[in-house]
Scaffold this motif. Structure first.
Motif, PDB file in Angstrom:
ATOM      1  N   GLY A  58       0.838  -1.195   0.000  1.00  0.00           N
ATOM      2  CA  GLY A  58       0.000   0.000   0.000  1.00  0.00           C
ATOM      3  C   GLY A  58       0.866   1.235   0.000  1.00  0.00           C
ATOM      4  O   GLY A  58       2.055   1.186  -0.345  1.00  0.00           O
ATOM      5  N   THR A  59       0.290   2.332   0.435  1.00  0.00           N
ATOM      6  CA  THR A  59       1.021   3.602   0.479  1.00  0.00           C
ATOM      7  C   THR A  59       0.925   4.263   1.854  1.00  0.00           C
ATOM      8  O   THR A  59       1.124   5.462   1.990  1.00  0.00           O
ATOM      9  N   SER A  60       0.581   3.467   2.874  1.00  0.00           N
ATOM     10  CA  SER A  60       0.395   3.980   4.245  1.00  0.00           C
ATOM     11  C   SER A  60      -0.715   5.026   4.313  1.00  0.00           C
ATOM     12  O   SER A  60      -0.726   5.874   5.209  1.00  0.00           O
ATOM     13  N   SER A  61      -1.634   4.978   3.361  1.00  0.00           N
ATOM     14  CA  SER A  61      -2.716   5.966   3.311  1.00  0.00           C
ATOM     15  C   SER A  61      -3.833   5.611   4.285  1.00  0.00           C
ATOM     16  O   SER A  61      -4.080   4.443   4.581  1.00  0.00           O
ATOM     17  N   ARG A  62      -4.509   6.647   4.763  1.00  0.00           N
ATOM     18  CA  ARG A  62      -5.649   6.450   5.656  1.00  0.00           C
ATOM     19  C   ARG A  62      -6.961   6.469   4.866  1.00  0.00           C
ATOM     20  O   ARG A  62      -7.146   7.306   3.981  1.00  0.00           O
ATOM     21  N   GLU A  63      -7.851   5.551   5.206  1.00  0.00           N
ATOM     22  CA  GLU A  63      -9.192   5.520   4.630  1.00  0.00           C
ATOM     23  C   GLU A  63     -10.180   5.371   5.780  1.00  0.00           C
ATOM     24  O   GLU A  63     -10.162   4.366   6.480  1.00  0.00           O
ATOM     25  N   VAL A  64     -11.004   6.377   5.977  1.00  0.00           N
ATOM     26  CA  VAL A  64     -11.983   6.342   7.051  1.00  0.00           C
ATOM     27  C   VAL A  64     -13.373   6.174   6.448  1.00  0.00           C
ATOM     28  O   VAL A  64     -13.790   6.965   5.590  1.00  0.00           O
ATOM     29  N   TYR A  65     -14.084   5.147   6.893  1.00  0.00           N
ATOM     30  CA  TYR A  65     -15.431   4.851   6.400  1.00  0.00           C
ATOM     31  C   TYR A  65     -16.466   5.097   7.489  1.00  0.00           C
ATOM     32  O   TYR A  65     -16.197   4.924   8.683  1.00  0.00           O
ATOM     33  N   ASP A  66     -17.645   5.492   7.072  1.00  0.00           N
ATOM     34  CA  ASP A  66     -18.784   5.694   7.958  1.00  0.00           C
ATOM     35  C   ASP A  66     -19.715   4.490   7.811  1.00  0.00           C
ATOM     36  O   ASP A  66     -20.282   4.251   6.744  1.00  0.00           O
ATOM     37  N   SER A  67     -19.862   3.716   8.895  1.00  0.00           N
ATOM     38  CA  SER A  67     -20.757   2.549   8.857  1.00  0.00           C
ATOM     39  C   SER A  67     -22.228   2.950   8.930  1.00  0.00           C
ATOM     40  O   SER A  67     -23.104   2.095   8.767  1.00  0.00           O
ATOM     41  N   GLN A  68     -22.485   4.232   9.210  1.00  0.00           N
ATOM     42  CA  GLN A  68     -23.846   4.774   9.250  1.00  0.00           C
ATOM     43  C   GLN A  68     -24.742   3.968  10.184  1.00  0.00           C
ATOM     44  O   GLN A  68     -25.918   3.723   9.899  1.00  0.00           O
ATOM     45  N   ASN A  69     -24.160   3.550  11.300  1.00  0.00           N
ATOM     46  CA  ASN A  69     -24.848   2.799  12.348  1.00  0.00           C
ATOM     47  C   ASN A  69     -25.366   1.436  11.890  1.00  0.00           C
ATOM     48  O   ASN A  69     -26.214   0.825  12.541  1.00  0.00           O
ATOM     49  N   GLU A  70     -24.835   0.956  10.785  1.00  0.00           N
ATOM     50  CA  GLU A  70     -25.099  -0.423  10.372  1.00  0.00           C
ATOM     51  C   GLU A  70     -24.025  -1.319  10.974  1.00  0.00           C
ATOM     52  O   GLU A  70     -22.955  -0.863  11.366  1.00  0.00           O
ATOM     53  N   TRP A  71     -24.319  -2.625  11.036  1.00  0.00           N
ATOM     54  CA  TRP A  71     -23.351  -3.573  11.568  1.00  0.00           C
ATOM     55  C   TRP A  71     -22.478  -4.088  10.415  1.00  0.00           C
ATOM     56  O   TRP A  71     -22.260  -5.281  10.258  1.00  0.00           O
ATOM     57  N   ARG A  72     -21.986  -3.129   9.622  1.00  0.00           N
ATOM     58  CA  ARG A  72     -21.151  -3.461   8.475  1.00  0.00           C
ATOM     59  C   ARG A  72     -19.988  -2.477   8.385  1.00  0.00           C
ATOM     60  O   ARG A  72     -20.092  -1.352   8.853  1.00  0.00           O
ATOM     61  N   TYR A  97      -5.772  10.516  14.594  1.00  0.00           N
ATOM     62  CA  TYR A  97      -5.072   9.618  15.505  1.00  0.00           C
ATOM     63  C   TYR A  97      -4.342   8.511  14.761  1.00  0.00           C
ATOM     64  O   TYR A  97      -3.231   8.116  15.142  1.00  0.00           O
ATOM     65  N   ALA A  98      -4.937   8.014  13.681  1.00  0.00           N
ATOM     66  CA  ALA A  98      -4.248   7.014  12.875  1.00  0.00           C
ATOM     67  C   ALA A  98      -2.967   7.601  12.283  1.00  0.00           C
ATOM     68  O   ALA A  98      -1.941   6.911  12.179  1.00  0.00           O
ATOM     69  N   GLY A  99      -3.016   8.880  11.923  1.00  0.00           N
ATOM     70  CA  GLY A  99      -1.823   9.548  11.417  1.00  0.00           C
ATOM     71  C   GLY A  99      -0.747   9.660  12.480  1.00  0.00           C
ATOM     72  O   GLY A  99       0.451   9.486  12.195  1.00  0.00           O
ATOM     73  N   MET A 100      -1.147   9.955  13.712  1.00  0.00           N
ATOM     74  CA  MET A 100      -0.182  10.032  14.808  1.00  0.00           C
ATOM     75  C   MET A 100       0.464   8.673  15.067  1.00  0.00           C
ATOM     76  O   MET A 100       1.674   8.588  15.316  1.00  0.00           O
ATOM     77  N   VAL A 101      -0.342   7.622  15.004  1.00  0.00           N
ATOM     78  CA  VAL A 101       0.190   6.272  15.196  1.00  0.00           C
ATOM     79  C   VAL A 101       1.174   5.934  14.085  1.00  0.00           C
ATOM     80  O   VAL A 101       2.286   5.453  14.338  1.00  0.00           O
ATOM     81  N   ILE A 114       1.700  -0.468   9.660  1.00  0.00           N
ATOM     82  CA  ILE A 114       1.450  -1.564  10.586  1.00  0.00           C
ATOM     83  C   ILE A 114       2.227  -2.822  10.225  1.00  0.00           C
ATOM     84  O   ILE A 114       2.738  -3.529  11.085  1.00  0.00           O
ATOM     85  N   ASP A 115       2.322  -3.118   8.937  1.00  0.00           N
ATOM     86  CA  ASP A 115       2.990  -4.341   8.498  1.00  0.00           C
ATOM     87  C   ASP A 115       4.437  -4.122   8.093  1.00  0.00           C
ATOM     88  O   ASP A 115       5.103  -5.050   7.648  1.00  0.00           O
ATOM     89  N   ASN A 116       4.933  -2.898   8.231  1.00  0.00           N
ATOM     90  CA  ASN A 116       6.277  -2.511   7.798  1.00  0.00           C
ATOM     91  C   ASN A 116       6.430  -2.626   6.284  1.00  0.00           C
ATOM     92  O   ASN A 116       7.541  -2.739   5.765  1.00  0.00           O
ATOM     93  N   ALA A 117       5.301  -2.613   5.573  1.00  0.00           N
ATOM     94  CA  ALA A 117       5.320  -2.674   4.109  1.00  0.00           C
ATOM     95  C   ALA A 117       4.307  -1.685   3.532  1.00  0.00           C
ATOM     96  O   ALA A 117       3.682  -1.942   2.511  1.00  0.00           O
ATOM     97  N   ASN A 118       4.120  -0.556   4.254  1.00  0.00           N
ATOM     98  CA  ASN A 118       3.257   0.536   3.791  1.00  0.00           C
ATOM     99  C   ASN A 118       1.784   0.153   3.655  1.00  0.00           C
ATOM    100  O   ASN A 118       1.070   0.660   2.779  1.00  0.00           O
ATOM    101  N   MET A 119       1.321  -0.712   4.529  1.00  0.00           N
ATOM    102  CA  MET A 119      -0.086  -1.090   4.540  1.00  0.00           C
ATOM    103  C   MET A 119      -0.978   0.128   4.748  1.00  0.00           C
ATOM    104  O   MET A 119      -0.689   1.000   5.566  1.00  0.00           O
ATOM    105  N   ASN A 120      -2.048   0.216   3.975  1.00  0.00           N
ATOM    106  CA  ASN A 120      -3.014   1.294   4.182  1.00  0.00           C
ATOM    107  C   ASN A 120      -3.763   1.080   5.486  1.00  0.00           C
ATOM    108  O   ASN A 120      -3.991  -0.062   5.906  1.00  0.00           O
TER     109      ASN A 120
END
Length: 343
Positions: A58-72, A97-101, A114-120
């Motif tokens: 990956g490219t160490s990019s962040r992707e934030v999703y909204d579950s919209q209160n569904e269990w998905r 916070y993910a960026g800080m981590v 996380i995987d030392n291989a630029n995991m998103n």
């Protein structure tokens, strides 16, 4: 090789069960959902060879999703890497916070994601309804909003984000089985890095930090409590809603029951106390570096005695290389001795 993908939840099962006994609305559902691993997604790692590969994935990019209160998960994209701030505070918190981590691992430990291989970094907010938990499921993070009374949104805590993403680091390094002592080690390493990242981001030291885990997610009815104390295990909470903190601080009080996957969240308190004592001697950043070096040498079934030996040896090797104080091995062994380790 078997890949052990722990479905690692932040709020322990014994707390969830106490909430259910106290009649907290939605507690039973939160407890049940927290135990159920999500089905494998098509793009998950297919085999051990790909899992252990150092090729960039990956490219160490962040992707934030909204579950919209569904269990998905991954219901609607809320914010991608480089996007401006949104109106969704929880999505912004998860993103920041993910960026800080990610930055901590890159700048302090020289690790690429996380995987030392630029995991998103995939993060899901607003999962379910009144879901009092957050979890790492093997390849992404998911946060509930809390019920607003006992717990608030779990994406509001850097501790939570750091802790859960650290489960991914452990997964890619030691692959610790989420059961018994190896599972307690898994939880312990997440508390170590969650606390170290928070202290680093907030400019704290071992002396000025409160060493509490989860205090930021307490709602108005539990304000002042926490989920764990690394400084004083067993003292984080004691109330009619959550019950009494069961964490021991010494091997003489080791939990031998079958609950909590044979005590993965409970017995981690012993190791947490040892890390706190070590950090007070050598500093949190140095202690975290020693623990990180050791994590890379552990294995799926490692127990407490194994960890003590490897962590102490890592301190010695870092001292030889001039990357740790010369007396680090003695101070690390002394910290473990204070909690009854090795047995």
């Amino acid at each position: 090789m078997n890949i052990h993908r722990c479905h690692c939840a932040f709020i322990p099962p014994h707390v969830q069960e106490n909430l259910a006994r106290a009649g907290v609305e939605g507690a039973a559902v939160s407890a049940q959902v927290s135990r159920i691993p999500r089905k494998n997604r098509a793009n998950r790692v297919k085999d051990a060879e790909e899992f252990m590969s150092l090729a960039p994935v990956g490219t160490s990019s962040r992707e934030v999703y909204d579950s919209q209160n569904e269990w998905r998960q991954r219901v609607k994209m809320a914010r991608e890497e480089g996007d401006s701030t949104t109106d969704d505070k929880d999505a912004n918190n998860a993103y920041d916070y993910a960026g800080m981590v990610r930055d901590y691992y890159k700048e302090v430990l020289k690790r690429n994601s996380i995987d030392n291989a630029n995991m998103n970094l995939i993060l899901n907010v607003h999962y379910g309804e009144n879901f009092n938990n957050a979890f790492w499921d093997g390849d992404e993070m998911t946060f509930g909003d809390g019920d607003g009374r006992k717990f608030v949104s779990l994406s509001r805590s850097l501790d939570v984000v750091g802790h859960e993403l650290a489960h991914g680091v452990t997964q890619w390094e030691a692959n610790l089985i989420y059961e018994g002592q190896c599972g307690a080690l898994n939880e312990h390493f997440s508390d170590v890095f969650g606390s170290a990242i928070t202290q680093y981001a907030e400019g704290q030291t071992a002396e000025t930090a409160d060493w509490l885990i989860g205090d930021e997610i307490m709602g108005p009815e539990l304000r002042g409590e926490a989920l764990r104390s690394m400084k004083d295990p067993g003292s984080a909470y004691n109330n009619r809603i959550m019950g009494k903190d069961p964490q021991p601080a010494h091997m003489r009080d080791y939990y031998t029951g079958s609950a909590d996957n044979h005590g993965v969240h409970i017995n981690s308190g012993i190791l947490n106390k040892a890390f706190y004592l070590a950090a007070m001697e050598v500093g949190t950043d140095m202690a975290a570096l020693i623990w990180y070096a050791a994590l890379q040498k552990l294995w799926p079934t490692a127990n407490f005695n194994d960890a003590v030996l490897i962590i102490s040896e890592s301190a010695r090797l870092l001292a030889i290389d001039g990357k740790a104080p010369a007396d680090s091995p003695q101070k690390i062994r002394a910290a473990f001795k204070e909690v009854g380790l090795p047995t």
